[in-house]
Design an enzyme around this catalytic site. Structure first.
Site, PDB file in Angstrom:
ATOM      1  N   HIS B 129     -38.664 -14.381 -45.900  1.00  0.00           N
ATOM      2  CA  HIS B 129     -38.482 -15.824 -45.703  1.00  0.00           C
ATOM      3  C   HIS B 129     -37.001 -16.144 -45.424  1.00  0.00           C
ATOM      4  O   HIS B 129     -36.682 -16.892 -44.492  1.00  0.00           O
ATOM      5  CB  HIS B 129     -38.967 -16.556 -46.952  1.00  0.00           C
ATOM      6  N   GLU B 130     -36.119 -15.560 -46.212  1.00  0.00           N
ATOM      7  CA  GLU B 130     -34.675 -15.799 -46.005  1.00  0.00           C
ATOM      8  C   GLU B 130     -34.214 -15.219 -44.674  1.00  0.00           C
ATOM      9  O   GLU B 130     -33.367 -15.809 -43.992  1.00  0.00           O
ATOM     10  CB  GLU B 130     -33.863 -15.204 -47.170  1.00  0.00           C
ATOM     11  N   HIS B 133     -34.784 -17.676 -42.019  1.00  0.00           N
ATOM     12  CA  HIS B 133     -33.705 -18.677 -41.892  1.00  0.00           C
ATOM     13  C   HIS B 133     -32.515 -18.099 -41.121  1.00  0.00           C
ATOM     14  O   HIS B 133     -31.879 -18.793 -40.338  1.00  0.00           O
ATOM     15  CB  HIS B 133     -33.236 -19.125 -43.286  1.00  0.00           C
ATOM     16  N   GLU B 177     -38.327 -24.883 -43.011  1.00  0.00           N
ATOM     17  CA  GLU B 177     -39.035 -24.075 -44.010  1.00  0.00           C
ATOM     18  C   GLU B 177     -40.335 -23.519 -43.426  1.00  0.00           C
ATOM     19  O   GLU B 177     -40.697 -22.369 -43.676  1.00  0.00           O
ATOM     20  CB  GLU B 177     -39.338 -24.907 -45.267  1.00  0.00           C
TER      21      GLU B 177
END
Lengths: 161, 212
Positions: B129-130, B133, B177
């Site tokens: 997930h990071e 980003h 997100e």
């Protein structure tokens, strides 16, 4: 297409001029009231038009011009309110198309404000002042000579047996 | 008359449409491409050092934990296609369940989060997930939006402090997100890690926040 002749400033009564001027100033009074719900000032403009439409073509022209010019501004403002609420609710950013829309709506309101002030001052002097598009539309609506219906084509008859 | 009315209408629509378009396209230089990856990595080095000076993000020195995180990260990096970033993972000592991204491919993970993850797959989901980003350049976009590109790249000490504060305190918007989640799901699948671990972890976090 033919149009009714326009009255000159010295031919228009002071009371009529003031009623015409009121069409523009009434918008500012209702605008503040209608800020949370921009549709309210449009409702006020429609009521003002129907109340004053019988006071002569000069008043009718200015009230109609004011009303017509307020419709898109009201719709734009309403769109902005809805878009802002949606952005807050969905945690979206306020850049890109939203920012462009915001600037466009602000410009529209500023232009509308300036034109309305000038329109009100001119109306008070008994002068016609035509907004781009809305002025011609209002003039066309109010001063166009409509062909009268030929009464001879109608004949009264008793109800059917 | 009708033709001139129509012409005026088109002029009005054209002018206001143009205003909308121009201010939409050139409203604000938030395009992350304005900062190169190299520049981002340079900025990232400074910010990581500064963030770790903050006592909230305590130093954590455990080679076993570092290598465990590295193994998971390596597997995920193998699944990345054409990434321009050299990822760096820093584990900091904090009870907070937290992980965040610093420009230049730096991902900071708290020991609280490591303890919260029941399986390596859950930790992989957080890292993926990071990484989302990072790859989508959300951090740079957010900083440019908050501060403007001139301020961000100024190198001023006060600005660097402000940026460090922003990186650890503000969150991404919902769209970003969602993009990171989508990226993570695809990356986990490519790396042959169960993508459902992402949903499992978020459910656990949701329950935790509800309880608190």
């Amino acid at each position: 297409m033919d149009y009714h002749p326009l009255p000159q400033p010295d031919q228009i009564e002071t009371r009529v001029k003031e009623d015409a001027m009121g069409a523009y100033f009434m918008m500012f009074a209702t605008a503040a009231m209608g800020l949370p719900l921009p549709i309210l000032n449009l409702v006020a403009a429609i009521i003002y038009y129907y109340v004053n439409r019988d006071k002569g073509r000069f008043v009718q022209f200015h009230t109609l011009q004011s009303l017509y010019s307020q419709i898109p501004v009201t719709l734009l403002n309403s769109g902005l309110v809805v878009w802002t609420i949606v952005n807050f609710a969905r945690d979206l950013d306020f850049f890109g198309f939203y920012w462009g829309y915001l600037v466009m709506v602000a410009t529209a309101n500023l232009v509308y404000f300036i034109f309305s002030i000038v329109g009100a001052v001119k109306a008070r002097k008994g002068v016609f002042y035509y907004f781009l598009f809305f002025g011609k539309l209002a003039y066309h609506q109010v001063y166009r000579i409509r062909p009268e219906r030929d009464q001879s084509t109608f004949s009264n008859r008793p109800p059917r047996q | 008359m009708q033709r001139t009315i129509l012409r005026d209408l088109l002029v009005l629509l054209g002018v206001f449409g143009l205003i909308w378009l121009v201010f939409s396209l050139f409203s604000y230089p938030e395009d992350p491409q304005l900062i190169s990856i190299h520049k981002e990595e340079k900025l990232g080095e400074v910010y990581v050092d500064l963030i770790l000076l903050n006592p909230v993000f305590g130093e954590f020195d455990n080679s076993r934990v570092d290598s465990a995180v590295r193994v998971i990260a390596d597997r995920l990096e193998e699944g990345l296609e054409d990434s321009e970033y050299n990822y760096h993972f820093v584990v900091f000592d904090s009870e907070m369940i937290n992980a965040f991204t610093v420009p230049g491919g730096n991902i900071l993970i708290s020991t609280g989060l490591l303890a919260f993850c029941d399986t390596p797959e859950e930790l992989a989901a957080v890292i993926a997930h990071e990484m989302g980003h990072v790859e989508e350049r959300h951090v740079v976009s957010r900083l440019i939006k908050e501060l403007g590109i001139e301020i961000l790249t100024s190198g001023d000490q006060y600005v660097i402090g402000e940026v460090s504060e922003l990186l650890t305190s503000t969150s991404f918007d919902r769209k970003q997100e969602e993009e990171a989640d989508l990226f993570a799901a695809k990356l986990l699948e490519t790396a042959s890690i169960e993508p459902r671990s992402l949903a499992t972890l978020f459910r656990k976090l949701g329950r935790r926040w509800t309880m608190n």
